[in-house]
Write a protein that holds these residues in place. Structure first.
Motif, PDB file in Angstrom:
ATOM      1  N   GLN B 103       3.102 -14.153  10.014  1.00 18.88           N
ATOM      2  CA  GLN B 103       2.293 -13.754   9.736  1.00 18.88           C
ATOM      3  C   GLN B 103       2.921 -13.105   7.969  1.00 18.88           C
ATOM      4  O   GLN B 103       4.100 -12.635   7.676  1.00 18.88           O
ATOM      5  CB  GLN B 103       2.160 -12.109  10.349  1.00 18.88           C
ATOM      6  N   SER B 104       1.484 -13.439   7.328  1.00 20.87           N
ATOM      7  CA  SER B 104       2.043 -13.319   5.772  1.00 20.87           C
ATOM      8  C   SER B 104       1.339 -11.916   5.417  1.00 20.87           C
ATOM      9  O   SER B 104      -0.080 -12.027   5.701  1.00 20.87           O
ATOM     10  CB  SER B 104       1.620 -14.539   4.584  1.00 20.87           C
ATOM     11  N   ILE B 105       1.880 -11.222   4.560  1.00 27.45           N
ATOM     12  CA  ILE B 105       0.452 -10.471   3.967  1.00 27.45           C
ATOM     13  C   ILE B 105       1.425 -10.621   2.175  1.00 27.45           C
ATOM     14  O   ILE B 105       1.733 -10.837   1.161  1.00 27.45           O
ATOM     15  CB  ILE B 105       1.768  -8.996   3.520  1.00 27.45           C
ATOM     16  N   THR B 106       0.368  -9.958   1.128  1.00 29.30           N
ATOM     17  CA  THR B 106      -0.439 -10.420   0.247  1.00 29.30           C
ATOM     18  C   THR B 106      -0.056  -9.056  -0.679  1.00 29.30           C
ATOM     19  O   THR B 106      -0.953  -8.609   0.007  1.00 29.30           O
ATOM     20  CB  THR B 106      -1.446 -11.566  -0.398  1.00 29.30           C
ATOM     21  N   THR B 107       0.299  -9.447  -1.891  1.00 33.79           N
ATOM     22  CA  THR B 107       0.639  -7.822  -2.779  1.00 33.79           C
ATOM     23  C   THR B 107      -1.499  -8.283  -4.049  1.00 33.79           C
ATOM     24  O   THR B 107      -1.994  -9.084  -3.335  1.00 33.79           O
ATOM     25  CB  THR B 107       1.262  -7.826  -3.660  1.00 33.79           C
ATOM     26  N   GLY B 108      -1.764  -6.586  -3.658  1.00 27.84           N
ATOM     27  CA  GLY B 108      -3.319  -6.093  -3.923  1.00 27.84           C
ATOM     28  C   GLY B 108      -3.710  -6.264  -2.986  1.00 27.84           C
ATOM     29  O   GLY B 108      -4.807  -5.825  -3.925  1.00 27.84           O
ATOM     30  N   ASN B 109      -3.559  -5.909  -2.441  1.00 26.99           N
ATOM     31  CA  ASN B 109      -4.934  -5.507  -0.685  1.00 26.99           C
ATOM     32  C   ASN B 109      -3.936  -4.904  -0.316  1.00 26.99           C
ATOM     33  O   ASN B 109      -3.070  -3.672  -0.926  1.00 26.99           O
ATOM     34  CB  ASN B 109      -4.363  -7.168   0.791  1.00 26.99           C
ATOM     35  N   PRO B 110      -5.006  -4.030   0.339  1.00 29.71           N
ATOM     36  CA  PRO B 110      -4.862  -2.734   1.314  1.00 29.71           C
ATOM     37  C   PRO B 110      -3.612  -2.161   1.382  1.00 29.71           C
ATOM     38  O   PRO B 110      -3.233  -3.439   2.743  1.00 29.71           O
ATOM     39  CB  PRO B 110      -6.373  -2.394   2.027  1.00 29.71           C
ATOM     40  N   ALA B 111      -2.648  -1.072   1.504  1.00 26.67           N
ATOM     41  CA  ALA B 111      -1.859  -1.328   2.810  1.00 26.67           C
ATOM     42  C   ALA B 111      -2.379   0.830   2.705  1.00 26.67           C
ATOM     43  O   ALA B 111      -2.109   1.403   1.832  1.00 26.67           O
ATOM     44  CB  ALA B 111      -0.532  -1.883   2.379  1.00 26.67           C
ATOM     45  N   HIS B 113       0.060   4.687   4.751  1.00 25.81           N
ATOM     46  CA  HIS B 113       0.573   5.503   6.103  1.00 25.81           C
ATOM     47  C   HIS B 113      -0.411   5.163   7.073  1.00 25.81           C
ATOM     48  O   HIS B 113      -1.599   5.643   6.944  1.00 25.81           O
ATOM     49  CB  HIS B 113       1.034   6.663   5.365  1.00 25.81           C
ATOM     50  N   PHE B 114       0.406   4.956   8.104  1.00 28.38           N
ATOM     51  CA  PHE B 114      -0.778   4.237   9.806  1.00 28.38           C
ATOM     52  C   PHE B 114      -1.705   6.549   9.246  1.00 28.38           C
ATOM     53  O   PHE B 114      -2.699   6.097  10.356  1.00 28.38           O
ATOM     54  CB  PHE B 114       0.072   4.693  10.883  1.00 28.38           C
ATOM     55  N   ARG B 115      -1.320   7.371   9.175  1.00 27.66           N
ATOM     56  CA  ARG B 115      -1.870   8.517   9.563  1.00 27.66           C
ATOM     57  C   ARG B 115      -3.070   8.955   8.065  1.00 27.66           C
ATOM     58  O   ARG B 115      -4.447   9.787   8.210  1.00 27.66           O
ATOM     59  CB  ARG B 115      -1.127  10.318   9.343  1.00 27.66           C
ATOM     60  N   LEU B 116      -3.297   8.370   7.092  1.00 28.73           N
ATOM     61  CA  LEU B 116      -4.220   8.089   6.392  1.00 28.73           C
ATOM     62  C   LEU B 116      -5.499   7.400   6.332  1.00 28.73           C
ATOM     63  O   LEU B 116      -5.800   6.230   7.347  1.00 28.73           O
ATOM     64  CB  LEU B 116      -3.880   7.790   5.265  1.00 28.73           C
ATOM     65  N   ASN B 117      -6.915   8.167   6.333  1.00 25.79           N
ATOM     66  CA  ASN B 117      -8.091   7.217   6.326  1.00 25.79           C
ATOM     67  C   ASN B 117      -8.531   6.635   5.426  1.00 25.79           C
ATOM     68  O   ASN B 117      -8.677   5.186   5.376  1.00 25.79           O
ATOM     69  CB  ASN B 117      -8.808   8.206   6.359  1.00 25.79           C
ATOM     70  N   GLY B 118      -7.859   7.364   4.540  1.00 24.31           N
ATOM     71  CA  GLY B 118      -8.076   5.538   2.899  1.00 24.31           C
ATOM     72  C   GLY B 118      -7.152   5.238   2.857  1.00 24.31           C
ATOM     73  O   GLY B 118      -6.081   4.994   3.884  1.00 24.31           O
ATOM     74  N   TRP B 119      -7.199   4.249   1.780  1.00 27.03           N
ATOM     75  CA  TRP B 119      -6.478   3.242   1.676  1.00 27.03           C
ATOM     76  C   TRP B 119      -5.760   2.904   0.242  1.00 27.03           C
ATOM     77  O   TRP B 119      -6.677   3.385  -0.681  1.00 27.03           O
ATOM     78  CB  TRP B 119      -7.061   1.492   0.934  1.00 27.03           C
ATOM     79  N   GLY B 120      -4.672   2.113  -0.075  1.00 25.47           N
ATOM     80  CA  GLY B 120      -4.400   2.316  -1.457  1.00 25.47           C
ATOM     81  C   GLY B 120      -3.760   0.900  -2.245  1.00 25.47           C
ATOM     82  O   GLY B 120      -4.385  -0.105  -0.705  1.00 25.47           O
ATOM     83  N   THR B 121      -3.079   0.234  -2.795  1.00 25.82           N
ATOM     84  CA  THR B 121      -3.103  -0.853  -2.414  1.00 25.82           C
ATOM     85  C   THR B 121      -1.371  -1.109  -2.552  1.00 25.82           C
ATOM     86  O   THR B 121      -0.161  -0.723  -3.026  1.00 25.82           O
ATOM     87  CB  THR B 121      -2.983  -1.514  -4.197  1.00 25.82           C
ATOM     88  N   LEU B 122      -1.094  -2.348  -1.649  1.00 31.73           N
ATOM     89  CA  LEU B 122       0.574  -3.255  -1.555  1.00 31.73           C
ATOM     90  C   LEU B 122       0.986  -3.037  -2.870  1.00 31.73           C
ATOM     91  O   LEU B 122       0.577  -4.769  -3.947  1.00 31.73           O
ATOM     92  CB  LEU B 122       0.526  -4.744  -0.744  1.00 31.73           C
ATOM     93  N   ASN B 140       3.412   7.226  -3.669  1.00 31.03           N
ATOM     94  CA  ASN B 140       4.247   8.465  -2.299  1.00 31.03           C
ATOM     95  C   ASN B 140       2.970   9.057  -1.472  1.00 31.03           C
ATOM     96  O   ASN B 140       2.591   9.410  -0.140  1.00 31.03           O
ATOM     97  CB  ASN B 140       4.670   9.993  -2.832  1.00 31.03           C
ATOM     98  N   HIS B 141       2.280   8.954  -2.759  1.00 29.40           N
ATOM     99  CA  HIS B 141       0.165   9.413  -1.337  1.00 29.40           C
ATOM    100  C   HIS B 141      -0.373   8.519  -0.685  1.00 29.40           C
ATOM    101  O   HIS B 141      -1.339   8.810  -0.062  1.00 29.40           O
ATOM    102  CB  HIS B 141      -0.737   9.921  -2.573  1.00 29.40           C
ATOM    103  N   VAL B 142       0.060   6.473  -0.582  1.00 35.97           N
ATOM    104  CA  VAL B 142      -0.085   5.867   0.169  1.00 35.97           C
ATOM    105  C   VAL B 142       0.197   5.470   0.755  1.00 35.97           C
ATOM    106  O   VAL B 142       0.497   5.640   2.021  1.00 35.97           O
ATOM    107  CB  VAL B 142      -0.304   4.563  -1.123  1.00 35.97           C
ATOM    108  N   PHE B 143       1.961   5.791   0.212  1.00 28.39           N
ATOM    109  CA  PHE B 143       3.455   5.415   1.686  1.00 28.39           C
ATOM    110  C   PHE B 143       4.555   6.097   2.271  1.00 28.39           C
ATOM    111  O   PHE B 143       3.938   6.616   4.269  1.00 28.39           O
ATOM    112  CB  PHE B 143       4.182   4.228   1.532  1.00 28.39           C
ATOM    113  N   GLY B 144       3.750   7.363   1.807  1.00 31.73           N
ATOM    114  CA  GLY B 144       3.939   8.263   2.308  1.00 31.73           C
ATOM    115  C   GLY B 144       4.020   9.912   2.514  1.00 31.73           C
ATOM    116  O   GLY B 144       4.495  10.585   3.146  1.00 31.73           O
ATOM    117  N   ASN B 145       2.129   9.794   3.157  1.00 32.02           N
ATOM    118  CA  ASN B 145       1.631  10.702   3.308  1.00 32.02           C
ATOM    119  C   ASN B 145       1.484  11.796   2.290  1.00 32.02           C
ATOM    120  O   ASN B 145       1.948  12.802   3.229  1.00 32.02           O
ATOM    121  CB  ASN B 145       1.423  10.597   5.008  1.00 32.02           C
TER     122      ASN B 145
END
Lengths: 73, 309
Positions: B103-111, B113-122, B140-145
């Motif tokens: 599997q590959s992941i690419t920067t600039g795509n949605p990522a 924390h699993f408890r969030l409803n919305g998305w940020g960017t990798l 922090n508000h994307v990966f760190g909830n």
């Protein structure tokens, strides 16, 4: 705007832009909030300023790519 | 006319001597020319296969030879048999075994924390100064909830075809509520070993401090690639986080998109900002209002999270 209208606008836009150097793909993209035209662009082949940022009121989203090529090995 | 029997025997002989390289040679084939030696053929002329065939109603021996093989040398070796030879060039035969694609992941795509409803960017990938883990970076508000994540909490990525877990939460720089002030909104997650890490454009060439009027670009999950200019490098301001109140920030970078278009929009949080001419990381987007985009200095993030790009 309906999904069909977005597809029509994207088709018109593609006719003008898909044959330009650096433009590798164009597609409509809509979700419940936004309707956009996504352009797959090699930014080494075309300058950012030359790429339209909107077309007929629809925002374009630039996705950088190298190139699309046949997947032969 | 060469007999079918003779061609069969020769085919077997070649298979034994040249394709399989085994001895002793096939008993009947030995009757053709036991003493004939093929040992002078070089490795580059190694025969990959042999078969008998009929061409223009004549029996021929077909040899599968390497593309670079000197067929005249091989043909000479077979002259004595009086059997027509046809060469078929090949890159070589190999099994059609295929490993499961990584599997590959690419920067600039949605990522997120699993408890969030919305998305940020990798935003990108960084080296950890405290471990050998491969780290991905965002806010922090994307990966760190927003301060609430625990170590190894699931970090998700949207492939476009579905949501996958790419790894787990590693650490963040905590966001402090007022009256305290914050310098960065940043967190890192470890990425699983079986995932390929790809930069959507160019791999960054280190990091650099922001300068006024610096021409920059970013690639975010919502607005894709955009260019802009740094209009301020020392903004002190407040930012509203949904469901968590208002936080104060100091020394933020302000970026304006070119020609009045927004540099970033919701969903672009975590996008790394690069100096256009050198591809050095300058900052990381964390907030904005649709016109102004706010980023933290990447040098500060590196220092506070003990990472490097």
């Amino acid at each position: 705007m309906s999904k069909l209208e977005l597809e029509k606008i994207t088709t018109q836009f593609s006719k003008n832009w898909l044959n330009r150097k650096g433009i590798w793909g164009i597609e409509p993209k809509s979700d419940h909030k936004n309707q956009n035209i996504v352009m797959y662009v090699n930014l080494d082949e075309i300058d950012y300023d030359e790429i339209p940022k909107q077309y007929k009121g629809v925002r374009t989203i630039i996705k950088p790519v190298d190139k699309f090529e046949a997947q032969t090995s | 006319m060469v007999s079918d029997y003779k061609v069969s025997l020769l085919s077997n002989l070649v298979a034994k001597k040249l394709v399989w390289q085994s001895v002793p040679i096939f008993e009947k084939a030995a009757t053709l020319s036991e003493s004939y030696s093929f040992s002078s053929l070089k490795q580059s002329q190694k025969i990959w296969g042999v078969t008998k065939s009929i061409r223009d109603s004549e029996r021929v021996l077909e040899l599968f030879v390497p593309i670079q093989a000197d067929t005249s040398t091989i043909r000479d070796k077979f002259k004595k048999f009086g059997v027509p030879i046809k060469f078929i060039r090949t890159k070589g035969f190999e099994s059609y075994f295929a490993t499961k694609p990584r599997q590959s992941i690419t920067t600039g795509n949605p990522a997120r924390h699993f408890r969030l409803n919305g998305w940020g960017t990798l935003g990108g990938y960084v080296d950890d100064k405290l471990s050998n883990l491969r780290l991905a970076i965002s806010n922090n508000h994307v990966f760190g909830n927003l301060n609430r994540a625990s170590i190894n909490d699931r970090i998700e990525y949207d492939t476009g075809a579905g949501i996958i877990q790419i790894g787990g939460f590693r650490r963040m720089f905590p966001l402090l509520p007022p009256p305290d002030v914050n310098n960065v909104d940043a967190a890192v997650a470890w990425v699983k070993d079986d995932i390929n890490l790809k930069w959507i454009r160019k791999k960054p060439r280190g990091s650099i401090r922001p300068r006024l009027n610096m021409e920059v670009y970013k690639i975010g999950a919502t607005t894709g690639y955009t260019e802009g200019f740094i209009s301020s490098i020392a903004l002190n301001h407040r930012v509203k986080y949904h469901g968590a109140g208002i936080f104060n920030f100091v020394n933020s970078i302000v970026i304006l998109g070119k020609n009045g278009y927004p540099f970033s929009l919701p969903g672009d949080s975590g996008s790394l900002v690069f100096k256009k001419s050198t591809h050095e990381a300058v900052g990381m987007i964390f907030a904005g209002d649709g016109t102004y985009s706010f980023a933290n200095s990447f040098k500060n993030i590196e220092s506070l999270l003990q990472i490097s790009i």
